[in-house]
Scaffold this motif. Structure first.
Motif, PDB file in Angstrom:
ATOM      1  N   GLY A 148      15.383  11.616   5.720  1.00  0.00           N
ATOM      2  CA  GLY A 148      14.913  12.816   5.044  1.00  0.00           C
ATOM      3  C   GLY A 148      16.010  13.460   4.218  1.00  0.00           C
ATOM      4  N   THR A 149      15.640  13.855   3.006  1.00  0.00           N
ATOM      5  CA  THR A 149      16.559  14.586   2.137  1.00  0.00           C
ATOM      6  C   THR A 149      15.833  15.840   1.684  1.00  0.00           C
ATOM      7  OG1 THR A 149      17.538  12.507   1.369  1.00  0.00           O
ATOM      8  CG2 THR A 149      17.976  14.475   0.066  1.00  0.00           C
ATOM      9  N   MET A 150      16.425  17.014   1.998  1.00  0.00           N
ATOM     10  CA  MET A 150      15.796  18.291   1.677  1.00  0.00           C
ATOM     11  C   MET A 150      16.652  19.026   0.649  1.00  0.00           C
ATOM     12  SD  MET A 150      14.919  21.502   4.204  1.00  0.00           S
ATOM     13  CE  MET A 150      13.763  20.558   5.182  1.00  0.00           C
ATOM     14  N   PHE A 151      15.975  19.612  -0.328  1.00  0.00           N
ATOM     15  CA  PHE A 151      16.657  20.400  -1.349  1.00  0.00           C
ATOM     16  C   PHE A 151      16.087  21.812  -1.348  1.00  0.00           C
ATOM     17  CE2 PHE A 151      17.035  16.044  -2.882  1.00  0.00           C
ATOM     18  CZ  PHE A 151      18.385  15.973  -3.179  1.00  0.00           C
ATOM     19  N   HIS A 152      16.975  22.792  -1.477  1.00  0.00           N
ATOM     20  CA  HIS A 152      16.608  24.206  -1.574  1.00  0.00           C
ATOM     21  C   HIS A 152      17.063  24.725  -2.932  1.00  0.00           C
ATOM     22  CE1 HIS A 152      15.874  24.810   2.810  1.00  0.00           C
ATOM     23  NE2 HIS A 152      16.728  23.810   2.889  1.00  0.00           N
ATOM     24  N   ASP A 153      16.268  25.601  -3.527  1.00  0.00           N
ATOM     25  CA  ASP A 153      16.648  26.242  -4.785  1.00  0.00           C
ATOM     26  C   ASP A 153      15.794  27.492  -4.921  1.00  0.00           C
ATOM     27  OD1 ASP A 153      17.643  26.693  -7.481  1.00  0.00           O
ATOM     28  OD2 ASP A 153      18.050  24.545  -7.554  1.00  0.00           O
ATOM     29  N   THR A 154      15.961  28.213  -6.020  1.00  0.00           N
ATOM     30  CA  THR A 154      15.152  29.404  -6.283  1.00  0.00           C
ATOM     31  C   THR A 154      14.787  29.455  -7.756  1.00  0.00           C
ATOM     32  OG1 THR A 154      17.094  30.771  -6.708  1.00  0.00           O
ATOM     33  CG2 THR A 154      16.221  30.793  -4.454  1.00  0.00           C
ATOM     34  N   VAL A 155      13.723  30.189  -8.041  1.00  0.00           N
ATOM     35  CA  VAL A 155      13.369  30.541  -9.407  1.00  0.00           C
ATOM     36  C   VAL A 155      13.485  32.059  -9.521  1.00  0.00           C
ATOM     37  CG1 VAL A 155      11.902  28.538  -9.845  1.00  0.00           C
ATOM     38  CG2 VAL A 155      10.898  30.586  -8.833  1.00  0.00           C
ATOM     39  N   LYS A 156      13.517  32.572 -10.743  1.00  0.00           N
ATOM     40  CA  LYS A 156      13.761  34.007 -10.937  1.00  0.00           C
ATOM     41  C   LYS A 156      12.564  34.891 -10.620  1.00  0.00           C
ATOM     42  CE  LYS A 156      17.467  33.616 -14.281  1.00  0.00           C
ATOM     43  NZ  LYS A 156      17.958  33.980 -15.611  1.00  0.00           N
ATOM     44  N   ALA A 157      11.353  34.402 -10.926  1.00  0.00           N
ATOM     45  CA  ALA A 157      10.190  35.282 -10.802  1.00  0.00           C
ATOM     46  C   ALA A 157       8.955  34.503 -10.367  1.00  0.00           C
ATOM     47  CB  ALA A 157       9.917  35.966 -12.141  1.00  0.00           C
ATOM     48  N   ASP A 158       7.988  35.240  -9.802  1.00  0.00           N
ATOM     49  CA  ASP A 158       6.705  34.642  -9.444  1.00  0.00           C
ATOM     50  C   ASP A 158       6.090  33.996 -10.680  1.00  0.00           C
ATOM     51  OD1 ASP A 158       6.986  35.612  -6.885  1.00  0.00           O
ATOM     52  OD2 ASP A 158       5.774  37.398  -7.247  1.00  0.00           O
ATOM     53  N   GLY A 159       5.504  32.823 -10.501  1.00  0.00           N
ATOM     54  CA  GLY A 159       4.869  32.122 -11.591  1.00  0.00           C
ATOM     55  C   GLY A 159       5.795  31.189 -12.348  1.00  0.00           C
ATOM     56  N   ASP A 160       7.100  31.210 -12.012  1.00  0.00           N
ATOM     57  CA  ASP A 160       8.036  30.287 -12.657  1.00  0.00           C
ATOM     58  C   ASP A 160       7.829  28.873 -12.135  1.00  0.00           C
ATOM     59  OD1 ASP A 160       9.115  32.360 -14.089  1.00  0.00           O
ATOM     60  OD2 ASP A 160      11.042  32.387 -13.031  1.00  0.00           O
ATOM     61  N   ILE A 161       8.280  27.908 -12.917  1.00  0.00           N
ATOM     62  CA  ILE A 161       8.136  26.492 -12.570  1.00  0.00           C
ATOM     63  C   ILE A 161       9.521  25.892 -12.343  1.00  0.00           C
ATOM     64  CG2 ILE A 161       7.401  24.213 -13.381  1.00  0.00           C
ATOM     65  CD1 ILE A 161       5.242  25.702 -15.023  1.00  0.00           C
ATOM     66  N   PHE A 162       9.618  25.121 -11.282  1.00  0.00           N
ATOM     67  CA  PHE A 162      10.853  24.404 -10.962  1.00  0.00           C
ATOM     68  C   PHE A 162      10.578  22.916 -11.174  1.00  0.00           C
ATOM     69  CE2 PHE A 162      13.753  22.336  -7.934  1.00  0.00           C
ATOM     70  CZ  PHE A 162      14.955  22.883  -8.345  1.00  0.00           C
ATOM     71  N   SER A 163      11.306  22.302 -12.096  1.00  0.00           N
ATOM     72  CA  SER A 163      11.141  20.881 -12.385  1.00  0.00           C
ATOM     73  C   SER A 163      12.352  20.143 -11.845  1.00  0.00           C
ATOM     74  CB  SER A 163      10.999  20.659 -13.895  1.00  0.00           C
ATOM     75  OG  SER A 163      10.739  19.304 -14.154  1.00  0.00           O
ATOM     76  N   PHE A 164      12.111  19.257 -10.901  1.00  0.00           N
ATOM     77  CA  PHE A 164      13.178  18.597 -10.146  1.00  0.00           C
ATOM     78  C   PHE A 164      13.069  17.090 -10.337  1.00  0.00           C
ATOM     79  CE2 PHE A 164      15.055  17.922  -5.718  1.00  0.00           C
ATOM     80  CZ  PHE A 164      16.345  18.085  -6.176  1.00  0.00           C
ATOM     81  N   ILE A 165      14.161  16.481 -10.777  1.00  0.00           N
ATOM     82  CA  ILE A 165      14.207  15.020 -10.911  1.00  0.00           C
ATOM     83  C   ILE A 165      15.255  14.492  -9.945  1.00  0.00           C
ATOM     84  CG2 ILE A 165      14.741  13.076 -12.419  1.00  0.00           C
ATOM     85  CD1 ILE A 165      13.776  14.825 -14.772  1.00  0.00           C
ATOM     86  N   VAL A 166      14.824  13.577  -9.087  1.00  0.00           N
ATOM     87  CA  VAL A 166      15.757  12.932  -8.144  1.00  0.00           C
ATOM     88  C   VAL A 166      15.698  11.429  -8.365  1.00  0.00           C
ATOM     89  CG1 VAL A 166      16.453  12.673  -5.745  1.00  0.00           C
ATOM     90  CG2 VAL A 166      15.229  14.731  -6.444  1.00  0.00           C
ATOM     91  N   GLU A 167      16.867  10.846  -8.488  1.00  0.00           N
ATOM     92  CA  GLU A 167      16.963   9.390  -8.579  1.00  0.00           C
ATOM     93  C   GLU A 167      17.524   8.868  -7.262  1.00  0.00           C
ATOM     94  OE1 GLU A 167      19.146   8.347 -12.111  1.00  0.00           O
ATOM     95  OE2 GLU A 167      17.351   8.588 -13.341  1.00  0.00           O
ATOM     96  N   PHE A 168      16.757   8.009  -6.613  1.00  0.00           N
ATOM     97  CA  PHE A 168      17.158   7.410  -5.349  1.00  0.00           C
ATOM     98  C   PHE A 168      17.624   5.979  -5.631  1.00  0.00           C
ATOM     99  CE2 PHE A 168      14.131  10.687  -4.191  1.00  0.00           C
ATOM    100  CZ  PHE A 168      14.771  11.307  -3.120  1.00  0.00           C
TER     101      PHE A 168
END
Length: 118
Positions: free
Chosen positions: A95-115
């Motif tokens: 398992g690999t877990m990532f934590h992050d935040t966005v600035k405001a409600d309704g924002d989108i977080f786009s995450f690219i991970v290469e394994f």
């Protein structure tokens, strides 16, 4: 609505004689979806919710890179925290877990991970 992007790379050791399965879980009561494909491949292996996606035998994966794009929409008014876990059955780390935040409600977080499979 703002878009935040992040890219990460993870080295993953696989069990050679077993099938490797991928499950992706988006936490903090947020919603989202995924696109899973091998690097430089046009065809997706899976889209949307990913649960026990069979990637193939570990021995066939060694030397390949799996690219996973996860887009998360912040819909939880209580937190702007983003949590996503990538779980590989027959992979190390499992398992690999990532934590992050966005600035405001309704924002989108786009995450690219290469394994990278080893």
């Amino acid at each position: 609505m703002a878009l935040k992007k992040r890219t990460e790379t993870v080295e993953l050791t696989v069990v050679k004689k077993q099938h490797v399965l991928l499950t992706i879980t988006i936490g903090n009561a947020q919603i989202g979806g995924n696109v899973v494909r091998f690097n430089n491949a046009q065809e997706a292996l899976g889209k949307g919710e990913i649960e026990n996606l069979d990637l193939g035998l570990g021995s066939d994966l060694i030397g390949k890179t799996l690219k996973v794009t996860t887009n998360i929409l912040d819909v939880n008014e209580q937190t702007n925290g983003i949590v996503v876990t990538y779980f590989f059955h027959n992979g190390d780390p499992a398992g690999t877990m990532f934590h992050d935040t966005v600035k405001a409600d309704g924002d989108i977080f786009s995450f690219i991970v290469e394994f990278n499979f080893n």
